[in-house]
Every structure is written in C-alpha cells, then in structure tokens.
Write an enzyme that holds these catalytic residues in place. Structure first.
Site, PDB file in Angstrom:
ATOM      1  N   TYR A 163       0.861  -1.198   0.000  1.00  0.00           N
ATOM      2  CA  TYR A 163       0.000   0.000   0.000  1.00  0.00           C
ATOM      3  C   TYR A 163       0.900   1.252   0.000  1.00  0.00           C
ATOM      4  O   TYR A 163       0.530   2.293  -0.514  1.00  0.00           O
ATOM      5  CB  TYR A 163      -0.967  -0.022   1.180  1.00  0.00           C
ATOM      6  N   LYS A 170      -3.099   8.406   2.993  1.00  0.00           N
ATOM      7  CA  LYS A 170      -4.327   8.235   3.794  1.00  0.00           C
ATOM      8  C   LYS A 170      -4.105   8.697   5.234  1.00  0.00           C
ATOM      9  O   LYS A 170      -5.049   9.212   5.869  1.00  0.00           O
ATOM     10  CB  LYS A 170      -4.806   6.783   3.762  1.00  0.00           C
ATOM     11  N   ALA A 203     -10.116   0.775  -8.529  1.00  0.00           N
ATOM     12  CA  ALA A 203      -8.867   1.114  -7.839  1.00  0.00           C
ATOM     13  C   ALA A 203      -8.149  -0.132  -7.334  1.00  0.00           C
ATOM     14  O   ALA A 203      -6.942  -0.127  -7.145  1.00  0.00           O
ATOM     15  CB  ALA A 203      -9.140   2.076  -6.688  1.00  0.00           C
TER      16      ALA A 203
HETATM   17  O1  0WE Z   1      -6.853   3.118  -1.643  1.00  0.00           O
HETATM   18  C1  0WE Z   1      -6.876   2.085  -2.266  1.00  0.00           C
HETATM   19  C2  0WE Z   1      -6.349   2.017  -3.693  1.00  0.00           C
HETATM   20  C3  0WE Z   1      -6.035   3.351  -4.275  1.00  0.00           C
HETATM   21  C4  0WE Z   1      -5.230   3.300  -5.548  1.00  0.00           C
HETATM   22  C5  0WE Z   1      -5.304   2.276  -6.473  1.00  0.00           C
HETATM   23  C6  0WE Z   1      -4.544   2.334  -7.643  1.00  0.00           C
HETATM   24  C7  0WE Z   1      -4.528   1.228  -8.649  1.00  0.00           C
HETATM   25  C8  0WE Z   1      -4.181   1.704 -10.024  1.00  0.00           C
HETATM   26  C9  0WE Z   1      -4.402   4.361  -5.801  1.00  0.00           C
HETATM   27  N1  0WE Z   1      -3.662   4.434  -6.912  1.00  0.00           N
HETATM   28  C10 0WE Z   1      -3.728   3.450  -7.832  1.00  0.00           C
HETATM   29  N2  0WE Z   1      -2.977   3.579  -8.957  1.00  0.00           N
HETATM   30  C11 0WE Z   1      -3.106   2.739 -10.026  1.00  0.00           C
HETATM   31  O2  0WE Z   1      -2.370   2.873 -11.015  1.00  0.00           O
HETATM   32  N3  0WE Z   1      -7.334   0.939  -1.665  1.00  0.00           N
HETATM   33  C12 0WE Z   1      -7.753   0.990  -0.295  1.00  0.00           C
HETATM   34  C13 0WE Z   1      -7.388  -0.380  -2.351  1.00  0.00           C
HETATM   35  C14 0WE Z   1      -6.087  -1.060  -2.132  1.00  0.00           C
HETATM   36  O3  0WE Z   1      -5.016  -0.791  -2.903  1.00  0.00           O
HETATM   37  C15 0WE Z   1      -3.960  -1.536  -2.432  1.00  0.00           C
HETATM   38  C16 0WE Z   1      -4.380  -2.280  -1.345  1.00  0.00           C
HETATM   39  C17 0WE Z   1      -5.750  -1.977  -1.131  1.00  0.00           C
HETATM   40  C18 0WE Z   1      -6.634  -2.515  -0.067  1.00  0.00           C
HETATM   41  C19 0WE Z   1      -2.644  -1.597  -2.881  1.00  0.00           C
HETATM   42  C20 0WE Z   1      -1.751  -2.439  -2.231  1.00  0.00           C
HETATM   43  C21 0WE Z   1      -2.163  -3.174  -1.144  1.00  0.00           C
HETATM   44  C22 0WE Z   1      -3.476  -3.116  -0.690  1.00  0.00           C
END
Ligand code: 0WE
Length: 263
Positions: A163, A170, A203
C-alpha cells in the site's frame, strides 16, 4: 428519509463498482439530490450514464482534483444551479502503479507528491470551496452547516504490504479530517473519515494479491466476511445525516471488525 431535501456533491465515481457510486445510490434513496464530478473525458460517459439512472438532471462537472481552475468551476457551477450545498463525499485516490509494487523506501519524490496531492490535499481544496455554500442559511427553519465524508483505509494506521505511499497519503487524509473538523466545527460543518475494508473496485483491480487479501480478511475479521458496497454506503449515509450530528473528526471503521484484531 435520512437526507430528505439535502444536496450533495459526490467526487470519485468511476464506474458502477465505485464506493462513491454505492454512496450516491444510498444517499438518493434517502432523499438526497446529487451532483457529481468525473475525472476527464475518459470517465464522463460512465458517470453520465450512472447519474442519469437516479436523476436525469444531475449536474456533472469535469474535475481533476489537482486542477484549481476546475475545482473553482465545480463550486461556481453548484453556486449557480443550487445556491447551497449540504454535503460532500471525497472518494478519490491515486498513486503511480510502480509506487504500489516495489518497496516504500523506493518512493520517488514526484510519486510521493502526486499521491499526496490527489489523495490528501484534494480534501482540503474541496472543503475550502464548499464552506461558503454550506454556511448559507437554508430550509425551514433555516439552518446552516454541512457534512463532509472522506474514504480512507487501514493502511493509514498499520503497514499493509505494497500500500506504500498510499498509506502515507491516507494518514495525511485522516489528519486533515481532524484539522478540518476543528476549523469548520464552529460553522456547523462536520468532517469525518470512513475507513472501508477492501472492496473490489477499479482502484483495486490489478493490484497483485488483492484476492488473497480479501480471503485473509474473510477468514480473520470478527464478522468472518468482507464488507459490501452497501455496508460502506449505509455508514456514509449515517455520517452525512443528522443521526451523526454529534460526530466530527472521527475515523469510522467499516471493516467487519478487522482492525480490532491484534493477533
Ligand atoms: O486506496 C486504495 C487504492 C487506491 C489506488 C489504487 C490504484 C490502482 C491503479 C491508488 N492508486 C492506484 N494507482 C493505479 O495505477 N485501496 C484501499 C485499495 C487497495 O489498494 C492496495 C491495497 C488496497 C486494499 C494496494 C496495495 C495493497 C493493498
């Protein structure tokens, strides 16, 4: 109807799986009238089509949250169409894919700045512009004030592998929620964060190990399941509604109890 007669701006709908869209549907069911932003022409058709299913007259605004001119235009638009605003939902985040793959220690300067700009600063940028619209006395009897809800994740509090910079973003978002709650409290504007468990959204798509993460939560969370879009949407409606009149600066976990586990 918990949100009868209230007007709200939803920032962060990408498609029908978006948490923002779940919140929009639940808010509309509770009587709210909604406006939406979409991020660029790529997502315009999606948001248009979804918004129309609830309200063919819903205002839509093109808005990249890192663009001050577009942010200004959103609130000028709401000012001229509605003249006031009751609530704001912030459900936007972005980090470069490479920052979510390697180690946090490798985070680039511009990757760090971009993640914090899109995912954290944008809340303050939006809230500041919402304040004048939320402080106009309205309704019968006339009331002033509003409610702001921002989506966050447990990776702000504890290390979730990969993350990475999003966890830092966050954490800054949750701290921003507290500082905004302090500043805007005297204007009767509440500001809260909703910490959702993992949900299969755009996402989340393509994040390696995401399905395993959901299996892990399902096996360990006190409720022995993952959260649904409805779980998250219902809690958001609660925070937006007068039922949460005494709650501000809070991070509410909607995670089937996962965050209470120590071992
Ligand atoms: O806040 C998020 C994800 C936000 C996010 C997702 C992406 C994917 C595509 C931000 N930036 C990007 N950029 C991209 O190019 N989450 C809470 C979901 C999430 O994302 C993770 C998680 C979880 C849960 C990434 C790694 C590990 C766990």
């Amino acid at each position: 109807m918990l949100l009868a007669g209230k007007k709200g701006l939803i920032v962060g709908v990408a498609n029908k799986r978006s948490i923002a869209w779940g919140i929009a549907q639940a808010a509309a069911r509770e009587g709210a009238t909604l406006a939406y932003t979409y991020q660029g022409e790529r997502l315009k058709a999606n948001v248009e089509e979804l918004a129309k299913t609830l309200d063919p007259t819903a205002p839509l605004y093109d808005c990249d949250v890192t663009n001050d001119a577009q942010l200004d235009a959103v609130f000028q638009g709401i000012q001229s169409s509605w003249g006031a605003l009751d609530f704001l939902v912030h459900a936007v985040a972005f980090a470069k894919r490479e920052e979510l793959e390697g180690e946090f220690v490798g985070t680039s300067r511009d990757g760090y700045a971009l993640a914090l700009d899109v995912s954290s600063y944008s809340l303050t940028a939006l809230a500041r512009r919402a304040v004048p619209l939320m402080t106009i006395p309205r309704g019968l009897p006339p009331v002033a004030g509003g409610s702001v809800v921002a989506l966050t994740y447990y990776g702000a509090e504890k290390v979730i592998p990969r993350y990475n910079v999003m966890g830092v973003a966050k954490a800054a978002l949750e701290a921003s929620v507290r500082y905004l709650a302090y500043d805007l409290g005297p204007k009767h504007i509440r500001v809260n964060a909703l910490s959702s468990g993992p949900v299969q959204t755009l996402a989340a798509r393509g994040i390696s190990g995401f399905s395993d993460m959901m299996k892990h939560v399902e096996s360990r969370a006190p409720l022995r399941r993952n959260v649904t879009l409805e779980d998250v949407a219902h809690a958001a409606v609660f925070l937006l509604s007068p039922l949460a009149a005494g709650i501000t600066g809070e991070t509410l976990h909607v995670d089937c109890g996962y965050h209470i586990i120590g071992m």
